[in-house]
Design a protein around this motif. Structure first.
Motif, PDB file in Angstrom:
ATOM      1  N   ILE A 112      48.035 -14.880 -35.923  1.00  0.00           N
ATOM      2  CA  ILE A 112      47.123 -14.058 -36.716  1.00  0.00           C
ATOM      3  C   ILE A 112      45.820 -13.787 -35.969  1.00  0.00           C
ATOM      4  N   TRP A 113      45.230 -14.832 -35.377  1.00  0.00           N
ATOM      5  CA  TRP A 113      43.894 -14.677 -34.788  1.00  0.00           C
ATOM      6  C   TRP A 113      43.883 -14.705 -33.255  1.00  0.00           C
ATOM      7  N   GLY A 114      45.056 -14.942 -32.657  1.00  0.00           N
ATOM      8  CA  GLY A 114      45.111 -14.942 -31.193  1.00  0.00           C
ATOM      9  C   GLY A 114      44.726 -16.274 -30.582  1.00  0.00           C
ATOM     10  N   LYS A 115      44.949 -16.373 -29.259  1.00  0.00           N
ATOM     11  CA  LYS A 115      44.708 -17.645 -28.576  1.00  0.00           C
ATOM     12  C   LYS A 115      43.249 -17.875 -28.223  1.00  0.00           C
ATOM     13  N   LEU A 116      42.486 -16.776 -28.146  1.00  0.00           N
ATOM     14  CA  LEU A 116      41.088 -16.922 -27.722  1.00  0.00           C
ATOM     15  C   LEU A 116      40.191 -17.331 -28.878  1.00  0.00           C
ATOM     16  N   PRO A 117      39.077 -17.958 -28.566  1.00  0.00           N
ATOM     17  CA  PRO A 117      38.135 -18.321 -29.636  1.00  0.00           C
ATOM     18  C   PRO A 117      37.676 -17.081 -30.400  1.00  0.00           C
ATOM     19  N   VAL A 118      37.462 -17.239 -31.695  1.00  0.00           N
ATOM     20  CA  VAL A 118      36.947 -16.121 -32.477  1.00  0.00           C
ATOM     21  C   VAL A 118      35.433 -16.244 -32.597  1.00  0.00           C
ATOM     22  N   ASP A 119      34.817 -15.131 -32.957  1.00  0.00           N
ATOM     23  CA  ASP A 119      33.360 -15.065 -32.982  1.00  0.00           C
ATOM     24  C   ASP A 119      32.823 -15.471 -34.354  1.00  0.00           C
ATOM     25  N   TYR A 120      32.902 -16.783 -34.663  1.00  0.00           N
ATOM     26  CA  TYR A 120      32.413 -17.300 -35.945  1.00  0.00           C
ATOM     27  C   TYR A 120      30.995 -17.787 -35.703  1.00  0.00           C
ATOM     28  N   ARG A 121      30.034 -17.039 -36.279  1.00  0.00           N
ATOM     29  CA  ARG A 121      28.630 -17.320 -35.930  1.00  0.00           C
ATOM     30  C   ARG A 121      27.846 -18.013 -37.022  1.00  0.00           C
ATOM     31  N   VAL A 122      26.810 -18.673 -36.598  1.00  0.00           N
ATOM     32  CA  VAL A 122      25.857 -19.274 -37.534  1.00  0.00           C
ATOM     33  C   VAL A 122      25.222 -18.136 -38.335  1.00  0.00           C
ATOM     34  N   LEU A 203      36.395 -27.894 -45.662  1.00  0.00           N
ATOM     35  CA  LEU A 203      34.937 -27.752 -45.683  1.00  0.00           C
ATOM     36  C   LEU A 203      34.351 -28.138 -44.322  1.00  0.00           C
ATOM     37  N   ALA A 204      34.871 -29.234 -43.767  1.00  0.00           N
ATOM     38  CA  ALA A 204      34.399 -29.656 -42.445  1.00  0.00           C
ATOM     39  C   ALA A 204      34.644 -28.546 -41.428  1.00  0.00           C
ATOM     40  N   GLY A 205      35.820 -27.913 -41.500  1.00  0.00           N
ATOM     41  CA  GLY A 205      36.137 -26.827 -40.578  1.00  0.00           C
ATOM     42  C   GLY A 205      35.223 -25.625 -40.780  1.00  0.00           C
ATOM     43  N   ALA A 206      34.983 -25.288 -42.049  1.00  0.00           N
ATOM     44  CA  ALA A 206      34.165 -24.110 -42.347  1.00  0.00           C
ATOM     45  C   ALA A 206      32.738 -24.265 -41.848  1.00  0.00           C
ATOM     46  N   ILE A 207      32.203 -25.503 -41.884  1.00  0.00           N
ATOM     47  CA  ILE A 207      30.823 -25.662 -41.396  1.00  0.00           C
ATOM     48  C   ILE A 207      30.771 -25.984 -39.902  1.00  0.00           C
ATOM     49  N   ALA A 208      31.855 -26.597 -39.372  1.00  0.00           N
ATOM     50  CA  ALA A 208      31.833 -26.934 -37.947  1.00  0.00           C
ATOM     51  C   ALA A 208      32.196 -25.720 -37.098  1.00  0.00           C
ATOM     52  N   GLY A 209      32.965 -24.787 -37.680  1.00  0.00           N
ATOM     53  CA  GLY A 209      33.428 -23.605 -36.939  1.00  0.00           C
ATOM     54  C   GLY A 209      32.337 -22.887 -36.170  1.00  0.00           C
ATOM     55  N   PRO A 210      31.218 -22.529 -36.817  1.00  0.00           N
ATOM     56  CA  PRO A 210      30.171 -21.786 -36.097  1.00  0.00           C
ATOM     57  C   PRO A 210      29.459 -22.651 -35.056  1.00  0.00           C
ATOM     58  N   ALA A 211      29.365 -23.955 -35.278  1.00  0.00           N
ATOM     59  CA  ALA A 211      28.613 -24.828 -34.369  1.00  0.00           C
ATOM     60  C   ALA A 211      29.460 -25.201 -33.158  1.00  0.00           C
ATOM     61  N   LEU A 212      30.726 -25.508 -33.400  1.00  0.00           N
ATOM     62  CA  LEU A 212      31.631 -25.818 -32.293  1.00  0.00           C
ATOM     63  C   LEU A 212      32.370 -24.515 -31.973  1.00  0.00           C
ATOM     64  N   VAL A 213      33.569 -24.608 -31.465  1.00  0.00           N
ATOM     65  CA  VAL A 213      34.291 -23.383 -31.136  1.00  0.00           C
ATOM     66  C   VAL A 213      35.506 -23.245 -32.042  1.00  0.00           C
ATOM     67  N   THR A 214      35.671 -22.091 -32.668  1.00  0.00           N
ATOM     68  CA  THR A 214      36.817 -21.862 -33.532  1.00  0.00           C
ATOM     69  C   THR A 214      37.948 -21.265 -32.712  1.00  0.00           C
ATOM     70  N   GLN A 215      38.912 -22.120 -32.366  1.00  0.00           N
ATOM     71  CA  GLN A 215      40.036 -21.675 -31.545  1.00  0.00           C
ATOM     72  C   GLN A 215      41.297 -22.452 -31.942  1.00  0.00           C
ATOM     73  N   PRO A 216      42.482 -21.963 -31.549  1.00  0.00           N
ATOM     74  CA  PRO A 216      43.726 -22.586 -32.020  1.00  0.00           C
ATOM     75  C   PRO A 216      43.932 -24.017 -31.522  1.00  0.00           C
ATOM     76  N   THR A 217      43.196 -24.424 -30.507  1.00  0.00           N
ATOM     77  CA  THR A 217      43.382 -25.795 -30.019  1.00  0.00           C
ATOM     78  C   THR A 217      42.430 -26.784 -30.685  1.00  0.00           C
ATOM     79  N   MET A 218      41.599 -26.289 -31.608  1.00  0.00           N
ATOM     80  CA  MET A 218      40.581 -27.190 -32.165  1.00  0.00           C
ATOM     81  C   MET A 218      41.193 -28.358 -32.944  1.00  0.00           C
TER      82      MET A 218
END
Lengths: 311, 235
Positions: A112-122, A203-218
């Protein structure tokens, strides 16, 4: 030095609380159902991607609320229609099921979102400097993450200790059959706990996503650390998971900040045969420190810090 | 004549492949104290577990006129059947009070018992209300387990080995507690290996052997039936 100490402590506590948001659900589910849920970190990843997708369409705050709920609903469905049916076949089947589920979720995310990190921003509303200490700034978003984690911890504590449902959960940890004989629908409680655990991970994912990197290997990156946390804390012990989360959070952040090596300590000339090892810095060792801790704990105290059963 | 409170007919049950119960048939009337006696391993505990739905039964189990065979334990419990296991199963980390609270059933008002009743019948529980259940003595845990089940307002309470491991004084106390329960209109099924209180408080007794009921009668009749006692009860 004081600066490093202060910020490492802050970051360590933050990372630890984030780990605890995942470890609490995992360990509760383990002690109730005897299942180590390999897909638990996948729920964390789903939380980040759902958060990203909703943020794109509706903004950060709707995602912050909806993503955990959606992940929780998926978790409850996984228990109701997957694990519950497998339960009579034994723990190995359940374990394999969650293992497979982790792969399925990872593949779906890639499709759905591809292998590359997505642009989930603060979000802009949280994109500012919260405070300045010794000329170093600390971002507001991290303060927000910490506040969310602490609020979640308080909520979890109140639900478990002060409500009837919490009593049922605590009792079902040790005596599920007896709880059922008293007229409580234990399978439904299992489903709720599984769903709530998934929602916390989301919830942890939703708040950590913008701070760390949102990618399929996370998920695969965080999974091993999470298992270290619940084994070090003691399988099934919530208090243990809390202590171990903070411990590992602090160990990792402090190690990364340290540049010391044997060479720095004892001079640049290495004893024969220790050439490369002499130059390794603590920071370089940081990624393996949790696993070293795991090995030491398993040797010294096989039940984990606060666990009661052999791991 | 009204239907019995509990009517079990031709009950069969298995543990894995071993056939434990071979057509157990018995009944309990409202307000009655009935004992189910027998040596270890004859299927007494399996019988009540099958009635509760903890062991999958085959046969008929009618409670208050309704078929309950095949229901899940929590569904059986919500219909007014209470069970106190031999192992007591106190929630060790929860306080005495919290253990009692968990006895209450969701969405069912208790008409017969309040926590104050429990504390009056057994003052020791009130003294220890805020202590974890796990640190209570064996006898206290047994009392707590019975009181916890009563908090769910059952019409029939099935108690597995209530006097096992108790001191003579506690045994007497237990006998009085059971009679008080019966006075409030709760039927009791006592599952026992020994005759200690069973002969004293029961209205009727059943003796089990090899997964069947082998004798049925009044306490006075069992006292004189030495052959039955020798063959099925004495060790």
């Amino acid at each position: 030095m004081l600066e490093i100490l202060a910020f490492s402590t802050l970051n360590g506590v933050l990372y630890g609380m984030l780990l605890f948001m995942l470890a609490s659900g995992l360990t509760l589910v383990f002690s109730m159902m005897g299942v180590l849920n390999f897909a638990h970190v996948s729920f964390y990843m789903l939380g980040a991607y759902f958060g990203f997708e909703i943020e794109r369409r509706l903004g950060f705050w709707p995602g912050f609320v909806i993503a955990p709920i959606a992940v929780g609903a998926i978790g409850a469905a996984v228990e109701r229609f997957g694990l519950r049916r497998l339960h009579r076949l034994g723990h190995v089947s359940e374990l394999l099921f969650t293992f497979g589920l982790a792969f399925v979720i990872e593949q779906l995310v890639e499709m759905i979102w591809g292998k590359l990190p997505v642009d989930y921003r603060v979000p802009p509303s949280l994109d500012f400097v919260a405070f300045r200490l010794f000329d170093t700034t600390y971002p507001a978003y991290k303060v927000f993450m910490l506040a969310t984690a602490v609020a979640m911890f308080a909520a979890l504590f109140v639900v478990l200790k002060r409500t009837r449902v919490g009593l049922v959960i605590q009792a079902a940890l040790t005596h599920p059959e007896m709880v059922a004989m008293l007229g409580h629908d234990v399978p439904r409680v299992f489903m709720l706990v599984f769903g709530a655990g998934a929602a916390l991970a989301g919830l942890a994912g939703a708040i950590a996503g913008p701070a760390l990197v949102t990618q399929p290997t996370m998920a695969a990156l965080l999974g091993p650390i999470l298992f270290v946390v619940i084994v070090v804390g003691g399988l099934g012990s919530l208090a243990g998971a809390f202590v171990a989360s903070l411990l590992i959070g602090l160990v990792q952040t402090f190690a990364v900040a340290m540049n010391g090596s044997l060479a720095a300590l004892f001079g640049p000339v290495a004893p024969p045969g220790l050439g490369d090892l002499w130059q390794v810095t603590v920071a370089q060792l940081a990624p393996i420190l949790p696993y070293l801790l795991l090995v030491v704990i398993l040797i010294v105290r096989p039940t984990g810090l606060m666990g009661t059963r052999e791991t | 004549m009204t239907a019995p409170l509990l009517e079990v007919a031709d009950l069969n049950a298995w543990y894995g492949k071993s056939h434990i119960l071979h057509g157990v048939t018995f009944r309990i009337e409202a307000n009655e104290i009935v004992s189910l006696l027998g040596r270890n391993g004859v299927g007494r505990s399996t019988t009540i577990k099958a009635v509760m739905g903890d062991v999958r039964p085959r046969g008929s189990i009618r409670f208050k006129g309704e078929e309950v065979a095949g229901l899940k334990p929590h569904e059986t419990a919500r219909r007014g059947l209470g069970y106190v296991p031999e192992t007591r199963d106190i929630f060790p980390g929860l306080t005495v009070r919290q253990n009692l609270i968990l006895g209450e059933k969701p969405g069912r008002a208790n008409r017969r018992w309040t926590m104050a009743d429990m504390f009056r019948i057994f003052p020791r529980l009130e003294e220890r209300a805020d202590t974890p259940g796990g640190v209570l003595s064996g006898g206290e845990q047994k009392m707590l387990a019975i009181c916890r089940t009563l908090m769910g307002d059952p019409d029939l309470i099935m108690v597995d080995e209530p006097t096992e491991g108790l001191s003579p004084m506690m045994v007497e106390h237990m006998g009085r507690l059971l009679e008080e329960i019966a006075r409030r209109g709760v039927a009791i099924l006592l599952v026992e290996q020994k005759l200690t209180i069973a002969l004293k408080i029961s209205h009727r007794l059943y003796v089990m052997g090899h997964g069947r009921i082998v004798w049925e009668g009044a306490p006075a009749a069992l006292e004189t039936a030495t052959d039955v006692r020798r063959e099925w009860l004495e060790v």
